[in-house]
Design a protein around this motif. Structure first.
Motif, PDB file in Angstrom:
ATOM      1  N   SER A  85      23.213  23.369 -27.055  1.00 27.80           N
ATOM      2  CA  SER A  85      22.012  23.512 -27.866  1.00 27.80           C
ATOM      3  C   SER A  85      21.813  22.187 -28.601  1.00 27.80           C
ATOM      4  O   SER A  85      22.753  21.390 -28.744  1.00 27.80           O
ATOM      5  N   ARG A  86      20.616  21.960 -29.109  1.00 32.06           N
ATOM      6  CA  ARG A  86      20.353  20.686 -29.781  1.00 32.06           C
ATOM      7  C   ARG A  86      21.215  20.520 -31.019  1.00 32.06           C
ATOM      8  O   ARG A  86      21.587  19.401 -31.385  1.00 32.06           O
ATOM      9  N   LEU A  87      21.548  21.613 -31.694  1.00 32.68           N
ATOM     10  CA  LEU A  87      22.382  21.502 -32.888  1.00 32.68           C
ATOM     11  C   LEU A  87      23.761  20.953 -32.550  1.00 32.68           C
ATOM     12  O   LEU A  87      24.360  20.220 -33.341  1.00 32.68           O
ATOM     13  N   LEU A  88      24.262  21.272 -31.342  1.00 31.15           N
ATOM     14  CA  LEU A  88      25.597  20.834 -30.948  1.00 31.15           C
ATOM     15  C   LEU A  88      25.614  19.422 -30.377  1.00 31.15           C
ATOM     16  O   LEU A  88      26.540  18.650 -30.630  1.00 31.15           O
ATOM     17  N   GLY A  89      24.606  19.081 -29.592  1.00 31.64           N
ATOM     18  CA  GLY A  89      24.631  17.767 -28.969  1.00 31.64           C
ATOM     19  C   GLY A  89      23.300  17.397 -28.360  1.00 31.64           C
ATOM     20  O   GLY A  89      22.638  18.238 -27.750  1.00 31.64           O
ATOM     21  N   ASN A  90      22.907  16.126 -28.528  1.00 29.91           N
ATOM     22  CA  ASN A  90      21.630  15.639 -28.038  1.00 29.91           C
ATOM     23  C   ASN A  90      21.840  14.434 -27.130  1.00 29.91           C
ATOM     24  O   ASN A  90      22.304  13.388 -27.597  1.00 29.91           O
ATOM     25  N   PRO A  91      21.532  14.527 -25.848  1.00 28.21           N
ATOM     26  CA  PRO A  91      21.510  13.303 -25.055  1.00 28.21           C
ATOM     27  C   PRO A  91      20.597  12.269 -25.712  1.00 28.21           C
ATOM     28  O   PRO A  91      19.595  12.628 -26.350  1.00 28.21           O
ATOM     29  N   ARG A  92      20.928  11.018 -25.562  1.00 24.53           N
ATOM     30  CA  ARG A  92      20.167   9.928 -26.180  1.00 24.53           C
ATOM     31  C   ARG A  92      18.670  10.034 -25.883  1.00 24.53           C
ATOM     32  O   ARG A  92      17.838   9.550 -26.650  1.00 24.53           O
TER      33      ARG A  92
END
Length: 419
Positions: A85-92
């Motif tokens: 999920s976006r809260l956990l991790g965001n690709p650049r």
């Protein structure tokens, strides 16, 4: 005044029953179609090739080789789909999109989430809290759904009409001033293609301390800022949506838009101040819990920004020229369309009593595919069809469409223009 406790849900917001949809699907191949093949802006259904005027890929980015190649390269680097999920991790890719989007919009900041529906069902209730939400009568059903969900959480729900700012002022005056008030409407309307008087409505909202919440799904990528010196087309330049097009500011204005139409990618955004963006990261469930957009879509958006910078205004000029050809033909036929602003969304209501199935059969014979607007999906008085032009259409496609419209007009199938 129409309030949540006694609101009458308009026909356009009703969910049709399964048996009604079954009948619609049985009447015409233009419902629930399986598309076997795509060739430019032509589609094959079964063994029938048709010119596709139901597509919302306004700039033709779905077919652009540069954008397709960028998506393929990103998939090789990142895999097909982020696993967080976006809260956990965001690709650049995510912060790059938000930085470039914020600059393009001229907004204070932006947050991207998978779809506009996600935004309406999460961001809108977070803004309204236990206050009041005012949904414009012709706004997209997904906005109404978001307002209904907010009502279920304790908000009051009202309806109003964009052509009556005094009605909106009366409703705002009657609502609890100590709680949030959010006014919702379409930018480019999803059926009529018309653009609201945003400056006037924003002024009413600011006078009464309300937030103006605008869904410009059909405007982003098509209409944009105007410098007053002549921008080549009425669309303006850069495709940076209705707020800039109307020379408005983002003061007390929340802009919602999507990349799934003009940019042909599964992603959506909300333009808000940074402090609100940080709040939404914890308050909007799609950011916390939902699976993110596919990598190809994220890369397609970034490549789309490059194409928009390099060729976007040229594509918009083509889009406007083709749209103008259809609208001019309708004027020659003396056929009514509510489209007043030459956007590529052209609604064509049928004459009273004319069977939509017969109109669909004629269009099918002409090899023209459109978006059918049947009751109960729209009110009875709006039964007809919607045509969408794209920069990937050709003059031959428009000739094919205009020939079908000519025959429909000769059969008195289309509502005559008001003199």
């Amino acid at each position: 005044m129409t309030k949540a406790s006694g609101v009458h849900t308009p026909d356009a917001h009703r969910v049709p029953s399964t048996d009604q949809l079954d009948r619609l699907r049985a009447q015409t191949p233009m419902y629930d179609a399986v598309i076997e093949e795509v060739d430019g802006r032509r589609i094959r259904i079964g063994d029938r090739w048709l010119a596709d005027f139901a597509s919302c890929n306004y700039l033709g980015f779905d077919l652009d080789p540069e954008i397709i190649a960028a998506g393929e390269a990103a998939v090789r680097r990142w895999g097909t789909h982020p696993g967080w999920s976006r809260l956990l991790g965001n690709p650049r890719l995510y912060p790059e999109i938000e930085e470039r989007l914020t600059e393009l919009l001229g907004a204070p900041d932006s947050l991207v989430l998978p779809t506009i529906t996600h935004i309406h069902m999460s961001v809108l209730p977070a803004l309204v809290d236990s206050g009041s939400v005012f949904v414009e009568a012709s706004a997209h059903k997904t906005i109404y759904d978001g307002g209904s969900y907010a009502r279920g959480l304790g908000a009051q729900l009202y309806r109003w009409h964009a052509d009556d700012p005094d009605e909106l002022a009366r409703l705002l005056r009657s609502a609890d001033a100590d709680r949030p008030r959010v006014v919702c409407l379409d930018g480019v309307n999803s059926m009529t293609g018309n653009i609201p008087d945003l400056p006037r409505l924003a002024a009413v909202c600011r006078e009464w301390g309300a937030i103006l919440y605008v869904d410009d799904a059909h405007g982003f990528g098509v209409i944009g800022e105007r410098d007053g010196a002549g921008d080549g087309t009425p669309y303006g330049t850069r495709g940076n949506a209705v707020v800039r097009h109307c020379a408005e500011t983002y003061d007390d204005v929340v802009l919602v838009g999507g990349f799934s139409k003009a940019y042909s990618a599964l992603l959506a955004f909300v333009a808000v101040p940074t402090v609100l963006k940080e709040h939404l990261k914890l308050a909007a469930p799609p950011y916390l819990y939902s699976g993110p957009s596919p990598v190809h879509s994220l890369a397609a958006v970034l490549a789309g920004f490059d194409v928009n910078d390099a060729r976007g205004d040229e594509l918009r000029a083509t889009l406007h020229r083709l749209t103008a050809r259809v609208l001019a033909h309708l004027r020659e036929l003396r056929v009514h369309t509510p489209n007043r602003h030459a956007t590529p969304v052209i609604e064509l209501p049928l004459s009273a009593g004319y069977d939509l199935k017969d109109a669909a059969d004629l269009l099918w014979r002409h090899g023209v595919y459109v978006t059918l607007a049947a009751y109960p999906l729209v009110p009875r008085g709006q039964v007809g069809f919607r045509v969408q032009l794209t920069a990937a259409h050709t003059d031959e496609h428009v000739d094919q469409l205009n020939a079908a419209l000519t025959e429909l007009a000769a059969r008195n199938a289309l509502r005559p223009a008001l003199l």
